[in-house]
Every structure is written in C-alpha cells, then in structure tokens.
Design an enzyme around this catalytic site. Sequence first.
Site, PDB file in Angstrom:
ATOM      1  N   ALA A  27      -4.490  10.965   8.331  1.00  0.00           N
ATOM      2  CA  ALA A  27      -3.205  11.024   7.625  1.00  0.00           C
ATOM      3  C   ALA A  27      -2.102  11.396   8.620  1.00  0.00           C
ATOM      4  O   ALA A  27      -0.980  10.883   8.550  1.00  0.00           O
ATOM      5  CB  ALA A  27      -3.295  12.050   6.503  1.00  0.00           C
ATOM      6  N   GLU A  72     -16.231  18.894   4.443  1.00  0.00           N
ATOM      7  CA  GLU A  72     -15.242  19.408   3.481  1.00  0.00           C
ATOM      8  C   GLU A  72     -15.775  19.301   2.046  1.00  0.00           C
ATOM      9  O   GLU A  72     -15.574  20.188   1.230  1.00  0.00           O
ATOM     10  CB  GLU A  72     -13.922  18.646   3.623  1.00  0.00           C
ATOM     11  N   ASN A 100       1.640  -1.552  -4.806  1.00  0.00           N
ATOM     12  CA  ASN A 100       0.424  -0.724  -4.782  1.00  0.00           C
ATOM     13  C   ASN A 100      -0.405  -1.021  -6.024  1.00  0.00           C
ATOM     14  O   ASN A 100       0.147  -1.316  -7.090  1.00  0.00           O
ATOM     15  CB  ASN A 100       0.805   0.765  -4.757  1.00  0.00           C
ATOM     16  N   GLY A 112       0.825  -1.218   0.000  1.00  0.00           N
ATOM     17  CA  GLY A 112       0.000   0.000   0.000  1.00  0.00           C
ATOM     18  C   GLY A 112       0.849   1.253   0.000  1.00  0.00           C
ATOM     19  O   GLY A 112       1.715   1.430   0.852  1.00  0.00           O
ATOM     20  N   ALA A 113       0.604   2.107  -0.998  1.00  0.00           N
ATOM     21  CA  ALA A 113       1.353   3.365  -1.092  1.00  0.00           C
ATOM     22  C   ALA A 113       0.458   4.522  -0.686  1.00  0.00           C
ATOM     23  O   ALA A 113       0.246   5.474  -1.432  1.00  0.00           O
ATOM     24  CB  ALA A 113       1.895   3.557  -2.507  1.00  0.00           C
ATOM     25  N   GLY A 114      -0.118   4.422   0.515  1.00  0.00           N
ATOM     26  CA  GLY A 114      -0.842   5.562   1.094  1.00  0.00           C
ATOM     27  C   GLY A 114       0.146   6.389   1.904  1.00  0.00           C
ATOM     28  O   GLY A 114       1.362   6.277   1.724  1.00  0.00           O
ATOM     29  N   TYR A 115      -0.385   7.196   2.802  1.00  0.00           N
ATOM     30  CA  TYR A 115       0.491   8.041   3.626  1.00  0.00           C
ATOM     31  C   TYR A 115       1.483   7.186   4.417  1.00  0.00           C
ATOM     32  O   TYR A 115       2.684   7.440   4.423  1.00  0.00           O
ATOM     33  CB  TYR A 115      -0.342   8.867   4.612  1.00  0.00           C
ATOM     34  N   VAL A 167      -2.936  -6.613  -4.039  1.00  0.00           N
ATOM     35  CA  VAL A 167      -2.754  -7.654  -3.021  1.00  0.00           C
ATOM     36  C   VAL A 167      -4.078  -8.398  -2.888  1.00  0.00           C
ATOM     37  O   VAL A 167      -5.125  -7.765  -2.699  1.00  0.00           O
ATOM     38  CB  VAL A 167      -2.384  -7.022  -1.655  1.00  0.00           C
ATOM     39  N   ASP A 184      -4.488   3.500   8.337  1.00  0.00           N
ATOM     40  CA  ASP A 184      -5.845   3.093   8.718  1.00  0.00           C
ATOM     41  C   ASP A 184      -5.950   1.587   8.984  1.00  0.00           C
ATOM     42  O   ASP A 184      -6.960   1.128   9.520  1.00  0.00           O
ATOM     43  CB  ASP A 184      -6.847   3.495   7.624  1.00  0.00           C
TER      44      ASP A 184
HETATM   45  C1  LIG Z   1     -12.076  13.145   1.748  1.00  0.00           C
HETATM   46  C2  LIG Z   1     -11.160  12.821   2.919  1.00  0.00           C
HETATM   47  C3  LIG Z   1     -10.568  13.866   3.619  1.00  0.00           C
HETATM   48  C4  LIG Z   1      -9.699  13.584   4.671  1.00  0.00           C
HETATM   49  N1  LIG Z   1      -9.089  14.618   5.315  1.00  0.00           N
HETATM   50  C5  LIG Z   1      -8.176  14.377   6.272  1.00  0.00           C
HETATM   51  C6  LIG Z   1      -7.448  15.455   6.876  1.00  0.00           C
HETATM   52  O1  LIG Z   1      -7.689  16.624   6.579  1.00  0.00           O
HETATM   53  N2  LIG Z   1      -6.490  15.156   7.782  1.00  0.00           N
HETATM   54  C7  LIG Z   1      -6.190  13.866   8.126  1.00  0.00           C
HETATM   55  O2  LIG Z   1      -5.256  13.661   8.931  1.00  0.00           O
HETATM   56  N3  LIG Z   1      -6.856  12.810   7.592  1.00  0.00           N
HETATM   57  C8  LIG Z   1      -7.847  13.029   6.677  1.00  0.00           C
HETATM   58  N4  LIG Z   1      -8.512  11.980   6.090  1.00  0.00           N
HETATM   59  C9  LIG Z   1      -8.189  10.601   6.504  1.00  0.00           C
HETATM   60  C10 LIG Z   1      -6.915  10.125   5.801  1.00  0.00           C
HETATM   61  O3  LIG Z   1      -6.983  10.427   4.433  1.00  0.00           O
HETATM   62  C11 LIG Z   1      -6.658   8.635   6.003  1.00  0.00           C
HETATM   63  O4  LIG Z   1      -6.610   8.390   7.379  1.00  0.00           O
HETATM   64  C12 LIG Z   1      -5.343   8.244   5.327  1.00  0.00           C
HETATM   65  O5  LIG Z   1      -5.453   8.354   3.935  1.00  0.00           O
HETATM   66  C13 LIG Z   1      -4.904   6.822   5.694  1.00  0.00           C
HETATM   67  O6  LIG Z   1      -3.671   6.588   5.103  1.00  0.00           O
HETATM   68  P1  LIG Z   1      -3.142   5.102   4.853  1.00  0.00           P
HETATM   69  O7  LIG Z   1      -1.668   5.196   4.818  1.00  0.00           O
HETATM   70  O8  LIG Z   1      -3.747   4.174   5.819  1.00  0.00           O
HETATM   71  O9  LIG Z   1      -3.634   4.654   3.437  1.00  0.00           O
HETATM   72  P2  LIG Z   1      -4.467   5.290   2.245  1.00  0.00           P
HETATM   73  O10 LIG Z   1      -4.159   6.723   2.087  1.00  0.00           O
HETATM   74  O11 LIG Z   1      -5.876   4.875   2.410  1.00  0.00           O
HETATM   75  O12 LIG Z   1      -3.828   4.503   1.024  1.00  0.00           O
HETATM   76  C14 LIG Z   1      -3.889   3.103   0.907  1.00  0.00           C
HETATM   77  C15 LIG Z   1      -3.172   2.698  -0.361  1.00  0.00           C
HETATM   78  O13 LIG Z   1      -3.253   1.288  -0.519  1.00  0.00           O
HETATM   79  C16 LIG Z   1      -3.662   0.997  -1.853  1.00  0.00           C
HETATM   80  N5  LIG Z   1      -4.380  -0.270  -1.818  1.00  0.00           N
HETATM   81  C17 LIG Z   1      -5.568  -0.522  -1.210  1.00  0.00           C
HETATM   82  N6  LIG Z   1      -5.910  -1.806  -1.365  1.00  0.00           N
HETATM   83  C18 LIG Z   1      -4.924  -2.390  -2.085  1.00  0.00           C
HETATM   84  C19 LIG Z   1      -4.690  -3.713  -2.558  1.00  0.00           C
HETATM   85  N7  LIG Z   1      -5.543  -4.710  -2.320  1.00  0.00           N
HETATM   86  N8  LIG Z   1      -3.571  -3.943  -3.263  1.00  0.00           N
HETATM   87  C20 LIG Z   1      -2.669  -2.960  -3.513  1.00  0.00           C
HETATM   88  N9  LIG Z   1      -2.834  -1.690  -3.086  1.00  0.00           N
HETATM   89  C21 LIG Z   1      -3.942  -1.423  -2.374  1.00  0.00           C
HETATM   90  C22 LIG Z   1      -4.528   2.187  -2.257  1.00  0.00           C
HETATM   91  O14 LIG Z   1      -4.612   2.349  -3.662  1.00  0.00           O
HETATM   92  C23 LIG Z   1      -3.759   3.325  -1.622  1.00  0.00           C
HETATM   93  O15 LIG Z   1      -2.723   3.786  -2.446  1.00  0.00           O
HETATM   94  C24 LIG Z   1      -9.423  12.224   5.044  1.00  0.00           C
HETATM   95  C25 LIG Z   1     -10.038  11.182   4.339  1.00  0.00           C
HETATM   96  C26 LIG Z   1     -10.900  11.464   3.290  1.00  0.00           C
HETATM   97  C27 LIG Z   1     -11.553  10.345   2.530  1.00  0.00           C
END
Ligand SMILES: Cc1cc2nc3c(=O)[nH]c(=O)nc-3n(C[C@H](O)[C@H](O)[C@H](O)COP(=O)(O)OP(=O)(O)OC[C@H]3O[C@@H](n4cnc5c(N)ncnc54)[C@H](O)[C@@H]3O)c2cc1C
Length: 402
Positions: free
Chosen positions: A315, A168, A37, A10-13, A81, A298
């Site tokens: 995030a 938002e 990812n 996963g390439a999230g935050y 995945v 998350d």
């Molecule tokens: C509209 C919105 C506004 C928000 N605003 C805020 C804010 O202002 N401040 C704040 O702190 N938080 C905010 N959040 C919450 C925050 O965005 C999340 O908590 C954060 O993105 C979680 O990061 P993460 O690293 O868990 O993964 P994510 O950012 O969810 O990324 C997960 C990654 O895994 C990849 N992935 C998923 N499943 C698979 C799979 N099966 N195989 C391969 N890759 C996969 C996805 O494509 C993605 O790239 C907001 C959320 C939303 C929806």
Amino acid sequence: MRKPKIVVLGAGYGGMITTVRLQKMFSVSEADITLVNNNSYHYQTTWLHENAAGTLHHDKTRLNIKDVIDTSKVQFIQDTVVDIKPAEKRVILHNSELEYDYLVVGLGFESETFGIKGLKEHAFSIANINGARQIRDHIEYMFSLYPIEKRDELLTVVVGGAGFTGIEFVAELANRVPELVEEYDLPREKVRIVCVEAAPTALPGFDPELVEYAVKHLEKKGVEFRIGTAIKEATEDGIIVAKGDDVEEIKSETVVWAAGVRGNSLVEQSGFEAMRGRIKVDEYMRAPGHDDVFIVGDSALIINPENDRPYPPTAQIAIQEGYNVAHNIAVTVRGKGELEKFSFDNKGTVCSLGHDDGIGVVFGKKVFGWKASVMKKVIDNRYLFLLGGPLLVLKKGKLKFF
Ligand SMILES: Cc1cc2nc3c(=O)[nH]c(=O)nc-3n(C[C@H](O)[C@H](O)[C@H](O)COP(=O)(O)OP(=O)(O)OC[C@H]3O[C@@H](n4cnc5c(N)ncnc54)[C@H](O)[C@@H]3O)c2cc1C
C-alpha cells in the site's frame, strides 16, 4: 476544445489517491475524470486480516467512494472492467464501454496459488471484503458445529504462509480464540491454528530478531508453526504437507491461503506486457509503448535499483505512485511542467501481531511491542488523512491506540 478524458480503473490505494489528487489539480472545465470500480466502496486491504479473523467489522474497513471523491468533479461508475483495448483507447466494462485519452490502471492483486493442487477449490484467501467476511463466517460456523459433531478438524484452522499476511492473520485469530471458545462452549485445548511456511523462516526477509519476537509471541498464544514445510495439496479434508521426505496430512475444515499474490490477470489479458499481472513501468509510471497509460499499485512492477529485484507490492508504494501519476497526467494534459520520475521513499514496514503488539522497521529503526502497534495505527490513520483529511480520520480511523 474537447476536454481530455481521464479514466481511472480500480479504487484501491493507488486508484483512490490518483483520483483525489486529480480532482484537486483539475477544474471541471479542464478535464473529464472518471473512476471505475466493481464495488461502491473502497476498502483498506491492509485491514482485511482483521475482518477475516473477526476482530474488526468490515464496515470499519470500507468507505463509500462517493463520500470520499468530489462527485461534482469526478464521475464514479460502479462496474467491472472486463477488457482494456489500448490500441483503440477503450475500456470494456460489464455494462458499458468508455473511451479515454489518458488511462490509469490500478486493478490491484489476486491470489496466486502457484499451481498447488486443490488450493483454488478448497482454500480461502484474504483478498477482498467478500473473502474476508466469508472466512470469518466460515470459522464461526465450523466452531458452532463442534459441540454437535465433535470432529477435531472443525476447530483446526490451517494458514498457508508465514509471510506478512499470514502472520498478521494468525495473530488476530489467536487473539480472538478466547472469545470464540466462550461463545461456542469449546474446549480451548482442541482449537488449533497451524501456520505452514515453505521457506526456512517465518517472515522471510524480515530482521531475524524481529522474526524471533513474532514467532515466540504467537507460539505463546498457541499458534503452531510448521516452518520449512511445503503445502503439497489441499483436499476436502484438509492439507497434505511435506518436510523433506516426511509427508503428513493435517485435517482441517478451514484452510486459508495467504502465501502468494500476483497482479490482476486482466492486465495480461488486455495485451499489456506483464509479469504475473504486473506491468514493468517506465520511469514516469507509464506502460511501455503507451504514453497515455499510467499504472499504479500492485498492477505496476518497479525494480529496486539497490538489489535489482522488484519492490514488493505494498500500500505504501501504491500511495506514492498515486501522487506521481496524478502529477504526470497533469503535466501531460497541460503540456507544461516537468514529468517527475518515480522514486520510492521507503519509510519502513510494520507487521501487526494483534491490536496491541507488532514488529517493524520504521525510518531504519527496529520497533517492537506496543510501540510498533501504535506506529501501525499512525500509518493507517495517515493514509485516511491523505485521502479525506481529518474528518475521514475521525470517522474511520483507528483512534484507540492502546
Ligand atoms: C491482509 C493484507 C495485509 C496487508 N498489509 C499491508 C501493510 O501492512 N502495508 C502495506 O504497505 N501493504 C500491505 N498489504 C498489501 C497492500 O494491501 C496492497 O499492496 C495494496 O492493496 C495494493 O493497492 P492497489 O492500489 O494496487 O489496489 P487494491 O487495494 O488491490 O485495490 C484494487 C481495486 O480494484 C478493484 N477491482 C479489481 N478488479 C476489478 C475489475 N475487474 N473491475 C473493477 N474494479 C476492479 C477492487 O475491487 C479494488 O477496489 C497487505 C495485503 C493484504 C492482503
């Protein structure tokens, strides 16, 4: 000696910060680092509401992963995945399989509809780039149909949830309405944005003064709030809501569900002990019983010792966890140094109300209006700086402050 294999899912935050930290900490001869990812890009989830409303193009929100990581040190695999087998130290991808010595799970969130009838079938959710783009295109298409079909529901957008994401999103959409009205020759008074919230207040958990500011600001822009009102069902024609015994149908061609997220369900499917897709990690961010599996973002669940409740998934916490996980992997791989306990340093929260307004609490102080909006942009730019330094801020940052 065989090099340890570190795999980040996963390439999230959380996944991105872990990866760029690992690539700084390890030389190529010390470890094999792989990032997996499903897309070739990383996106800033916290900007998706702007993409969904159409106030920011999604290309601004996403960045090519290979432009951020050092591909001489990290192998990037674009694949999905489908299963994790911790007992065998293997990850099953759609097109191949990977073995690991150390695993980082950062698969993020998915929408949670709490079993409300029809939501999965009839509502959109702002969960990723595809979803956000679909909402923007759908609203534009519905608005373009109005001059031909003259059905009011084409111009009614219902948003489920007046939490952070819902607020938002409605704020961005309210800002965009004048442009849409002009573009599609629409009667302004027919455009409705209805925000439905089951809790007794908008932005539950926020300071009441900030909530009042946000609600007044949005009502002035035409947003209708239905607070203390639950969505009972989503149908082909709109939604059915109830406040006490009063049941009402709101006809709408666009229902956006922004009231619930849960961790990625793949996490439980893979046999980890999880609550709604979130693994209750130990103090070093590891999955219980698996000292070689670290969890970020998350996918992780951490209890706030101050109130004994889980920290909300944000995030901000995901980024801090990424730093901690990279450090703890380096210590574990090298067998020297001290593992660090994760401790969340909450710097505050800012909720944007369009590009030039907002509310928040930063370092314990309340902020309103343009100051909150500037603060939000500083937070966004800071993340880009941590990820890719000043060049990434110049390329992708929000540099227009007013
Ligand atoms: C509209 C919105 C506004 C928000 N605003 C805020 C804010 O202002 N401040 C704040 O702190 N938080 C905010 N959040 C919450 C925050 O965005 C999340 O908590 C954060 O993105 C979680 O990061 P993460 O690293 O868990 O993964 P994510 O950012 O969810 O990324 C997960 C990654 O895994 C990849 N992935 C998923 N499943 C698979 C799979 N099966 N195989 C391969 N890759 C996969 C996805 O494509 C993605 O790239 C907001 C959320 C939303 C929806």
